[in-house]
Design an enzyme around this catalytic site. Structure first.
Site, PDB file in Angstrom:
ATOM      1  N   LYS A 113       0.963  -1.349   0.041  1.00  0.00           N
ATOM      2  CA  LYS A 113      -0.001   0.011   0.111  1.00  0.00           C
ATOM      3  C   LYS A 113       0.776   1.303  -0.177  1.00  0.00           C
ATOM      4  CE  LYS A 113      -4.243  -2.041   0.914  1.00  0.00           C
ATOM      5  NZ  LYS A 113      -3.675  -3.410   0.961  1.00  0.00           N
TER       6      LYS A 113
HETATM    7  C1  LIG Z   1      -4.108  -4.514   0.131  1.00  0.00           C
HETATM    8  C2  LIG Z   1      -3.187  -5.907   0.144  1.00  0.00           C
HETATM    9  C3  LIG Z   1      -3.542  -6.755  -0.954  1.00  0.00           C
HETATM   10  C4  LIG Z   1      -4.861  -6.745  -1.864  1.00  0.00           C
HETATM   11  O1  LIG Z   1      -4.729  -5.471  -2.616  1.00  0.00           O
HETATM   12  P1  LIG Z   1      -5.840  -5.062  -3.956  1.00  0.00           P
HETATM   13  O2  LIG Z   1      -5.921  -3.768  -3.798  1.00  0.00           O
HETATM   14  O3  LIG Z   1      -6.995  -5.533  -3.058  1.00  0.00           O
HETATM   15  O4  LIG Z   1      -5.250  -5.727  -5.066  1.00  0.00           O
HETATM   16  C5  LIG Z   1      -2.742  -8.218  -0.953  1.00  0.00           C
HETATM   17  N1  LIG Z   1      -1.570  -7.872   0.021  1.00  0.00           N
HETATM   18  C6  LIG Z   1      -1.443  -7.120   0.933  1.00  0.00           C
HETATM   19  C7  LIG Z   1      -0.414  -7.464   1.758  1.00  0.00           C
HETATM   20  C8  LIG Z   1      -2.447  -5.937   1.076  1.00  0.00           C
HETATM   21  O5  LIG Z   1      -1.937  -5.111   1.814  1.00  0.00           O
END
Ligand SMILES: *Cc1c(COP(=O)(O)O)cnc(C)c1O
Length: 495
Positions: A113
């Site tokens: 993120k």
């Molecule tokens: C948010 C997140 C995801 C999923 O991301 P999307 O935006 O749903 O594609 C996968 N792995 C981790 C560690 C995350 O924090």
């Protein structure tokens, strides 16, 4: 270039308006009217650039109302200055002869993120300025863990912003809680909500629709906004790392320009894999987009059958950031594959809202079949994959990444496709150390931050500095409220 709502393509906005608004007034998602294409020498040009320069190059094509020098300044703030613990920012590691891993967790909160949330605050505050907004933006976030901390770090001490995060008292890990409660910065606030993620989320949604709160805040010089993954300012920075990974493989002479690659992405909200689709549409030679889910496999079924059905059991898994049954960003995919048929998208979203289910047209289903492969991996298998990766390759991965490795393996066995593949790694294994330790056969996992040392000792790998440093950090936030008292808490935190 303009952005349009997926539910009304007559609603045309500039890039800065799209980013400022987040969501269109009709509930649709703001999406580029036309996708820019990479020029025939763009990949060669970017091959020898830094990550920051690649980010400017790619984002420039989407953001008409921003100058290159503005974007250069944001990229330096977002990805430079020691914010990421490797200078490549998003390094590609070779795992075996035709498998690579794109590590997206070298940022300040150790999850992917950061890639977008380090950039979004700069895009957002500049957008407000360009549109003559003078009030301070107040970002409200309900989080199940990763998003809250990444948003806090991204917005920390950014001028003209405040950020308030609510997390469920019973819904985050000890490390995640400590990460948030030790957050530094003058413009941040953190508070737990009694209950689970739903309680926190419902509470925050209520705050957004509370007209009297809006008026109160307005008089105090604030307006409310959100930082969730439907904002175009979060999708765009994610396109960059797919292009960057391809350029890295070219530079390392693992592939020649034009060679196909597959990408395998652990996704829940469809945000990360949507960015890969946009990179492909721009001209990166991506062959298959492989969508990896955990036991909440609503996307696996959708991509195979064309039927999206959220009426199913919800599982709490060891890859919690993918425990999602409504994939908001899928709406942008439907808009693209229907040929920007906003009426059709409206209809699907209305059905999803009323019955929790919709079935796409044959044309969309056929296109999905050509573009995507999909699969899922349950917790028992996730653990096995973490163990096998460590044993076989001395490569330590977190549960989300393990889901992707397993689904890639399934895909290769079913299809016989041996195209080089890039697996997207979304979190540091240290962020989920209890489950990783379990997968490595440890039965007594130490509570709290002690587990970080335990995993370090076992593997000889040091924990990322932002996690290792947690135990020395001062806990700044202790507040906890019931969901009925979140409004008072917001006002108190803003005073
Ligand atoms: C948010 C997140 C995801 C999923 O991301 P999307 O935006 O749903 O594609 C996968 N792995 C981790 C560690 C995350 O924090």
């Amino acid at each position: 270039m303009y952005y349009v709502s997926t539910r009304n393509k007559g609603d045309r906005r500039t890039a800065s308006e799209a980013i400022e608004k987040g969501l269109a007034v009709d509930g649709g998602l703001m999406t580029p009217e036309v996708l820019p294409k990479l020029s025939h020498n763009a990949l060669d040009t970017m091959r020898d650039m830094s990550y920051q320069q690649r980010a400017v190059y790619v984002m420039n094509a989407y953001l008409d109302d921003f100058t290159s020098s503005e974007l250069t300044a944001y990229a330096a703030k977002a990805y430079g200055g020691g914010k990421f613990d490797v200078k490549e920012v998003a390094p590609v590691r070779q795992v075996d002869s035709n498998t690579y891993c794109l590590e997206l967790w070298h940022g300040p909160t150790c999850a992917f993120k950061d890639m977008a949330l380090q950039m979004l605050p700069h895009l957002l505050t500049a957008s407000l300025k360009k549109n003559q907004e003078t009030k301070t933006v107040c970002i409200l976030v309900a989080t199940s863990g990763d998003t809250g901390k990444a948003a806090l770090e991204g917005f920390r001490d950014v001028d003209k912003t405040r950020i308030l995060v609510f997390y469920p008292k019973d819904g985050v890990s000890a490390i995640q809680e400590l990460q948030m409660n030790t957050q530094e910065g003058e413009n941040v606030g953190v508070c737990s909500v009694v209950g689970n993620f739903d309680d926190a989320q419902t509470g925050v949604k209520k705050l957004f629709s509370d007209a009297s709160l809006r008026e109160l805040l307005e008089n105090m010089g604030f307006f409310l906004s959100s930082a969730n993954s439907i904002n175009w300012g979060r999708v765009l920075p994610q396109i960059v790392y797919y292009i960057s990974a391809y350029c890295d493989l070219m530079r390392e002479e693992k592939i020649q320009k034009g060679d196909p690659v597959n990408v395998c992405v652990p996704t829940g909200n469809f945000g990360n894999i949507l960015a890969a689709y946009y990179a492909k549409e721009m001209g990166v030679p991506i062959k298959k987009l492989i969508c990896a889910s955990n036991s909440n496999n609503v996307l696996t079924d959708f991509l195979k059958t064309g039927i999206y059905d959220r009426n199913r059991t919800f599982y709490n898994t060891m890859s919690p950031s993918m425990d999602i049954l409504i994939s908001s960003n899928l709406e942008r995919m439907l808009f693209a594959l229907s040929g920007h048929d906003d009426a059709q998208v409206r209809e699907y979203m209305a059905q999803l809202n009323e019955t929790g289910r919709y079935e796409v047209s044959k044309s969309i289903k056929d296109q999905l079949g050509k573009l995507f492969a999909s699969g899922y991996c349950d917790d028992a298998q996730t653990q096995k994959v973490i163990g096998a990766m460590w044993k076989g390759h001395h490569y330590l991965i977190d549960p989300h990444t393990a889901v992707a490795f397993d689904v890639l393996d399934q895909y290769r066995k079913e299809s016989g496709d041996t195209t080089p593949a890039i697996v997207v790694s979304t979190a540091s294994p240290f962020k989920f150390c209890d489950n990783v330790l379990g997968a490595l056969g440890v039965s007594h996992v130490v509570e709290g931050t002690g587990a970080l040392d335990q995993l370090s000792k076992l593997t000889g790998i040091s924990a990322p500095a932002p996690l290792a440093g947690l135990k020395e950090k001062r806990v700044r936030f202790h507040q906890s409220v019931t969901k009925e008292h979140m409004k008072e808490q917001v006002l108190e935190m803003l005073l």
